[in-house]
Scaffold this active site. Structure first.
Site, short mmCIF file in Angstrom:
data_model
loop_
_atom_site.label_atom_id
_atom_site.label_comp_id
_atom_site.label_asym_id
_atom_site.label_seq_id
_atom_site.Cartn_x
_atom_site.Cartn_y
_atom_site.Cartn_z
CB CYS A 35 17.87 -16.22 62.94
SG CYS A 35 17.11 -15.22 61.65
CG ASP A 37 13.58 -15.08 62.13
OD1 ASP A 37 12.83 -15.97 62.54
OD2 ASP A 37 14.22 -14.33 62.87
CB CYS A 61 14.31 -10.02 65.28
SG CYS A 61 15.67 -9.35 64.31
CB CYS A 105 18.33 -9.01 61.23
SG CYS A 105 18.79 -9.92 62.71
FE1 FES Z 1 16.11 -13.51 62.57
FE2 FES Z 1 16.73 -11.01 63.15
S1 FES Z 1 17.01 -12.77 64.40
S2 FES Z 1 15.82 -11.76 61.37
#
Ligand code: FES
Length: 131
Positions: A35, A37, A61, A105
């Protein structure tokens, strides 16, 4: 709408260990290929190799926040070697599970802890402990 367990919701709404440790002994940052992140982990480690404190900052998230909160709680008081063995599956289990599409995640916290421990060993100049 994805189903989250009560424990995940509780952890997400009351996250522990969010922030930075200014004089951290190890800092690790990882990104999720799934993702994009980012997670940064700070560890305070005693002279005899015990994790005294752990804090995290994430652009991830809710699932990332919940699992990082739980993971940091789980490694406090452990030796560095034990903390390095923490897996995302153990954390997910503690939270009674995560939706399949959110498992990636939970990987961030365990990987960031691993990176922070690697940084700790590097700072100490202890190359024998690196994988
Ligand atoms: Fe990126 Fe959960 S969607 S850490």
């Amino acid at each position: 709408m994805m189903e989250y367990t009560d424990k995940v919701m509780h952890e997400f709404q009351n996250p522990k260990n969010v922030g930075e440790i200014p004089d951290a002994d190890g800092i690790g940052e990882v990104g999720s290929p799934a993702c994009g992140d980012i997670m940064r982990m700070y560890l305070k480690i005693s002279d005899d190799g015990i994790v005294e404190d752990a804090k995290f900052k994430t652009f991830g998230c809710g699932a990332a926040i919940a699992t990082s909160s739980k993971a940091t709680e789980m490694i406090k008081g452990r030796t560095v070697e034990e903390a390095a063995k923490l897996t995302n599956s153990e954390v997910v289990e503690e939270l009674d599970g995560l939706p399949t599409e959110k498992i990636h995640c939970s990987v961030l916290a365990a990987q960031a802890i691993g990176a922070a421990i690697e940084d700790y060993h590097k700072r100490k100049g202890d190359h024998s402990k690196q994988q």
